[in-house]
Design a protein around this motif. Sequence first.
Motif, PDB file in Angstrom:
ATOM      1  N   UNK A   6       0.691  -1.142  -0.176  1.00 43.84           N
ATOM      2  CA  UNK A   6       0.064  -0.126   0.074  1.00 43.84           C
ATOM      3  C   UNK A   6       0.764   1.397  -0.019  1.00 43.84           C
ATOM      4  N   UNK A  81       2.251   9.127   4.842  1.00 50.05           N
ATOM      5  CA  UNK A  81       1.262   9.087   5.643  1.00 50.05           C
ATOM      6  C   UNK A  81       1.091   7.868   6.631  1.00 50.05           C
ATOM      7  N   UNK A  82       1.969   6.951   6.582  1.00 49.05           N
ATOM      8  CA  UNK A  82       2.066   5.865   7.445  1.00 49.05           C
ATOM      9  C   UNK A  82       3.274   5.967   8.030  1.00 49.05           C
ATOM     10  N   UNK A 114      -0.696  13.994   0.111  1.00 51.38           N
ATOM     11  CA  UNK A 114      -1.432  14.159   1.537  1.00 51.38           C
ATOM     12  C   UNK A 114      -0.890  14.865   2.682  1.00 51.38           C
TER      13      UNK A 114
END
Lengths: 160, 464
Positions: A6, A81-82, A114
Amino acid sequence: MLGMFGVGKTSLVHRYVHGLFDDSYKSTVGVHILQKTVPLSAAGKVLNLVLWDLANIEKMSHAFENYFRGSAAAIVVFDVSRPASFEMQRIHLDDFLHINSNASIFFAANKVDLLENEKTMPAALVEIAQKYDAPLVLTSAKENQGVPGLFDLIAAKLGS
Amino acid sequence: MIDDRLLLQSITRQTRIGYLVFDTDFHIREKYFRFTRFFESGDKPEVNSDIRNCIPEIHGLEQVLFELQDQTARPFKIAQVNKVAANGQLRYFDLVFSSLKSPGADGQASYICIIDDISETASLQQILRQQRYEFELAKTNLAAKSEFFTDGLLGQSAAIEQVRGFLRKIAEHRPTVLIQGESGTGKSLIAKLIHNTSLGTKAPFVEINCAAIPSSLIESELFGYEKGAFTNAVTSKKGLLEEADGGTLFLDEIGELPISVQAKLLSFLENRSFRRLGCTEEKFVQLQLVAATNKNLQKAVRNQEFRQDLFYRIHVVSIDMPALRELGDDILLLANHFIRIFSFDFKKHARGLSKKARQKLLTYSWPGNVRELRNVIERAMIFCDSKTIEDHDLVLWPAAESPDTGHGFSLHIPDEGLRLEEVERELLTRALEKTNGNQSRAASLLGLSLDTFRYRIKKFDITF
């Protein structure tokens, strides 16, 4: 292409090779090879980039070792974002370097669209890039930000 | 002795595998494949051509193949090679490389590459993996979202600071709390914060909206009942007071509580004990009561709609939630907070508001408060495709340009005009908001029959 599921490995490769982006997520199983011929000089010198888009490595295997051995470079892709996934990616990179310490390493901080702005880039990512003394390129496959630059950088390094 | 190649050809004829034989210079010496899907999108293998033209997966693995000449080496497999067929369909193949024991006619060593179409099993694996990864990604996104709520209460204005101060003070003593404020100001959020601050998230937090439950049922919901207490009481049931034992009972819209139940609630608050319907046994529970209302309860007391003694009993500590229009720049703080949330939800890349958009939000009266702001941002995020939300992306309810004073209704038609359907939709939504989802009362507010009201909310796909 190394990185957790992902993070956008497939999206980056597709954006670069085909100029396309698909917003829906489809996990990769196995390996997908894509190629692109990159001109290196006005004299007609070209480089054939063979991009190995690998599925998320859930367990190291002999096959991965062989893939790693044959690589001239590795792009480690992070999803900005992770941050929770950063450490696992670092472990994958160490596995890679253990097998192939001669390859050039590049970091792609993907999904920067993001982020509110570049100042909100997770500090841990910058620290990782500094630790491995490798370039960190901010990319967004979605907005085609930094994608040509990343692969041009790799082509220039491998072609030199 | 059976010839290896004859055996292989016999096998391939009966299975879905194919093979290519190539030499140490990677030139194809022999080919046999019954399916062409593998090569549909690339070069077709021709004898004497470089195998790497049609199987680029070999690039970089030349050394691995050379090592196969060692007779003790195990075959090398590239598993689940993805190939996009000419029709766009993704197919999967296993490639297994091995050295051939007997050299070619020219005496040169050679390799065999066996190609196996494994699309069916790999596709199933892909589906399973996809589900697992999507679940993991959703969890991560949720965790990222929850980070925005760490403080629980957003805002830097003096009014919000005052609320924070109250929360800190009452956490230790757990008194009965009355939260007052207009609809949409976040009374439920405050109730949860009170609970979380003093008890944490493990203790029970039981919430009931007094306006959403028919008055005939609310007593049994709150206090529970014994089997046979009334016609349909076929089993005994705990009430919400018992469910909230050790935690918090949040009575939203307490102003709508029927007078008869108010007396029983007051008795419970005085004695900390109650009886289930149809039972003589006293039950004792320990809980903190938090009540909320958007009604003027003092006025309700004057109108004899609310018991004075209960009012004083629940008015031990009162928190007045400020209206959004009183929060100044906190409006922008909240708007940006919602933008981040909906960016995740809608996979959009809007990151902020233009100057005009900010101005528009700051000058609007926000009769629906934070709930209305959230809805406005949600709508803007659905339609906005740029990085910045512009003022025209923000659709504010024209009639609410002036705060609803409760004395009438005004409608302002902007110069650019408006869509009648949007106004109707907005009226239906607002009526539902004002009545906390009570369709009968919402229909009544708009002078519609319940059937007509239901038809219209169905038509506009409005849910509450």
